[in-house]
Design an enzyme around this catalytic site. Structure first.
Site, PDB file in Angstrom:
ATOM      1  N   HIS A 136       0.836  -1.206   0.000  1.00 27.44           N
ATOM      2  CA  HIS A 136       0.000   0.000   0.000  1.00 27.44           C
ATOM      3  C   HIS A 136       0.866   1.249   0.000  1.00 27.44           C
ATOM      4  O   HIS A 136       1.921   1.312   0.638  1.00 27.44           O
ATOM      5  CB  HIS A 136      -0.925   0.006   1.223  1.00 27.44           C
ATOM      6  CG  HIS A 136      -2.109   0.906   1.047  1.00 27.44           C
ATOM      7  ND1 HIS A 136      -2.013   2.279   1.150  1.00 27.44           N
ATOM      8  CD2 HIS A 136      -3.402   0.641   0.762  1.00 27.44           C
ATOM      9  CE1 HIS A 136      -3.212   2.816   0.943  1.00 27.44           C
ATOM     10  NE2 HIS A 136      -4.076   1.842   0.690  1.00 27.44           N
ATOM     11  N   HIS A 137       0.402   2.267  -0.731  1.00 23.17           N
ATOM     12  CA  HIS A 137       1.155   3.524  -0.837  1.00 23.17           C
ATOM     13  C   HIS A 137       1.273   4.223   0.519  1.00 23.17           C
ATOM     14  O   HIS A 137       2.159   5.070   0.710  1.00 23.17           O
ATOM     15  CB  HIS A 137       0.466   4.454  -1.844  1.00 23.17           C
ATOM     16  CG  HIS A 137       1.427   5.195  -2.724  1.00 23.17           C
ATOM     17  ND1 HIS A 137       2.640   5.674  -2.282  1.00 23.17           N
ATOM     18  CD2 HIS A 137       1.356   5.547  -4.037  1.00 23.17           C
ATOM     19  CE1 HIS A 137       3.262   6.290  -3.261  1.00 23.17           C
ATOM     20  NE2 HIS A 137       2.517   6.232  -4.342  1.00 23.17           N
ATOM     21  N   ALA A 138       0.410   3.916   1.464  1.00 19.96           N
ATOM     22  CA  ALA A 138       0.527   4.498   2.800  1.00 19.96           C
ATOM     23  C   ALA A 138       1.746   3.963   3.540  1.00 19.96           C
ATOM     24  O   ALA A 138       2.188   4.555   4.523  1.00 19.96           O
ATOM     25  CB  ALA A 138      -0.737   4.211   3.615  1.00 19.96           C
ATOM     26  N   ASN A 314       6.054   7.997   3.182  1.00 22.11           N
ATOM     27  CA  ASN A 314       6.165   8.705   1.920  1.00 22.11           C
ATOM     28  C   ASN A 314       6.969   9.987   2.060  1.00 22.11           C
ATOM     29  O   ASN A 314       6.697  10.808   2.932  1.00 22.11           O
ATOM     30  CB  ASN A 314       4.765   9.014   1.381  1.00 22.11           C
ATOM     31  CG  ASN A 314       4.098   7.784   0.811  1.00 22.11           C
ATOM     32  OD1 ASN A 314       4.299   7.447  -0.341  1.00 22.11           O
ATOM     33  ND2 ASN A 314       3.324   7.091   1.626  1.00 22.11           N
TER      34      ASN A 314
END
Length: 503
Positions: A136-138, A314
């Site tokens: 997941h990008h999180a 990120n």
């Protein structure tokens, strides 16, 4: 201990996600030789997983919408749930691998578990096997994701010795009372954090004024590019479903460097000019107009310092570039892209976008949620093109040499196409992800990418050489018994594109 609180940008990726727009990044990797035993792969994970503790943690939502979710240890963590094993039916073609990857990438990650999967895929023709990974990008951005993957790989055919991992016991989950206290404290945390920032600023007022002026100017530039004029309506925008198509294209990194040296510019300029040309040809094949068409393209820019490489979370800023899809001449197209990207870097747009994303760390969760969804659904941009630098040396997994990585970028709501690139060991590969129904001709777009790059090469006086997908005989011998396999005609020769009037 109630767990680590998500940052503003990480939370935004959760807020954007819905049943059709899945916010995981991923990669499809092909390796030389026979696949390792599943249990051997599990053992590698067991020995190294403690190096990325986030991969044993899940999200815990706050009881009140005053705080952000937190990372907590998963008390039911099961490694074999996340590391999976499958195989391709005969003949095990790359087209079959692409179809399998598309199905896996079209499945949303379970938020009740750690947000990642790793698939071992046997049976790829030409003495190869594959891995399909998604996270997941999180959890990670593209640059951090490369570092996390390399934790599971080695720089030599012989796996580096790994000491036994420390014993792991999940920390107890916080009680509802503890979470409630943290949620109520959330609104009070922002003024305190702002006060700390102000106190640090007083020590160097001149730098603060300069940074503030640059940050505000860049933020205005980014806001103007993002919101002053929406992206045009194109086949690359519209309501998407949950299912995906996936394709890829290989190029030699030396060829792209030669093109940029002849035409003047950067490798990223070559990439964006190639994408613009590919979309030009693709729209024409579909019978769409190209006159005056300029597509707004979101270009992620890593702001991760070298000391932060391998850290989770990120560290990404953004730029919005305009692709001259209307332009039929490749040299002119490249010059437009090159000049525009140079101007964008001078404008401080990436710095301004970083300021805006960092403001999310101070925004109330409800406002952050609305802003995230607005940004993703108002056609602020037409598509994402991201270029992730990978290691320029060979990597190995249990003695098997990595041949090709093909990266995956998520599709936001209203985005039917995403383009990701990754360079590795002298190659640079395009990964194309599309909505299953709206990008029904994604394979045609892949051929348009080849045609567009060939046009740029011709303009630069360069002859392209597409890297072979198959392992060289010496690669099969590197890893010893586990990597040895039959050598046949399928393992030799360069890859050749199919001619259908596009190339």
């Amino acid at each position: 201990m109630v767990g680590e609180r998500l940052g503003g940008l990480d939370t935004a990726f959760l807020q954007i996600e819905n049943e059709n727009a899945h916010m995981h990044i991923g990669v499809v990797l092909t390796f030389a030789g026979e696949a390792p035993r599943y249990d051997d792969l599990i053992e590698v994970f067991e020995r190294r997983l403690h190096l990325v503790p986030r991969y044993r943690q899940r999200l815990l939502a706050p009881p009140l919408p005053l705080d952000r979710p937190r990372w907590v240890d998963d008390p039911h963590f099961n490694l074999r749930f996340h590391v999976r094993h499958t195989g391709l039916p005969a003949p095990g073609s790359e087209e079959q691998l692409k179809e399998l990857a598309a199905r896996i990438l079209g499945q949303r990650l379970d938020r009740e578990r750690p947000l990642w999967e790793f698939w071992l895929v046997e049976g790829l023709e030409g003495n190869r096997f594959a891995v399909i990974a998604k996270t997941h990008h999180a959890v990670v951005d593209g640059v951090s994701g490369v570092d996390v993957v390399t934790l599971l790989l080695d720089a030599t055919p012989e796996p580096s010795p790994t000491p036994p991992p420390p014993p792991w016991l999940p920390r107890p989950l916080p009680s509802r009372a503890e979470l409630l206290v943290e949620s109520l404290a959330g609104p009070l945390r922002t003024p305190l954090e702002l006060a700390k920032v102000a106190q640090r600023s007083l020590a160097h007022p001149e730098e603060v004024v300069s940074d503030l002026r640059r940050g505000i100017g860049g933020a205005l530039e980014f806001a103007r590019a993002a919101f002053l004029r929406g992206g045009p309506r194109t086949p690359y925008n519209g309501k998407i479903g949950p299912h995906r198509r996936f394709d890829w294209v290989r190029f030699s990194l030396a060829d792209l460097r030669a093109i940029k040296a002849r035409l003047g510019g950067t490798v990223n300029d070559v990439v964006l000019a190639c994408v613009a040309g590919a979309l030009h040809h693709h729209l024409l094949v579909r019978g769409e107009r190209v006159e005056g068409v300029e597509l707004k393209t979101l270009v992620p820019v890593s702001v991760r310092a070298d000391v932060e490489r391998g850290a989770l979370g990120n560290r990404v800023s953004l730029m919005i570039a305009t692709l001259p899809v209307w332009c039929a001449d490749p040299a002119t197209r490249f010059a437009i892209v090159r000049d525009q990207m140079a101007a964008l870097k001078e404008s401080g747009q990436a710095v301004g976008a970083k300021v805006l994303t960092e403001l999310g760390d101070f925004a109330p969760p409800t406002i952050l949620a609305q802003a995230s969804r607005l940004f993703a659904t108002q056609r602020v941009f037409n598509l994402v093109v991201t270029n992730v630098p990978g290691p320029q040396f060979p990597l190995y997994m249990l003695g098997r040499r990595l041949i090709d990585p093909f990266p995956v970028v998520p599709l936001a709501p209203d985005q039917t196409l995403g383009v990701a690139l990754m360079s590795y060991d002298g190659r640079i590969n395009f990964g194309l992800i599309g909505d299953y129904d709206r990008m029904w001709d994604l394979r045609t777009l892949a051929r348009c990418v080849r045609r567009s790059m060939a046009e740029l090469a011709e303009a630069a006086g360069i002859e392209l050489e597409e890297p072979s997908p198959y392992p060289r005989p010496e690669w099969l011998a590197e890893g010893g018994e586990g990597a040895e396999a039959k050598t046949g005609s399928e393992g030799r020769g360069a890859a050749r594109g199919t001619s259908d009037g596009i190339g």
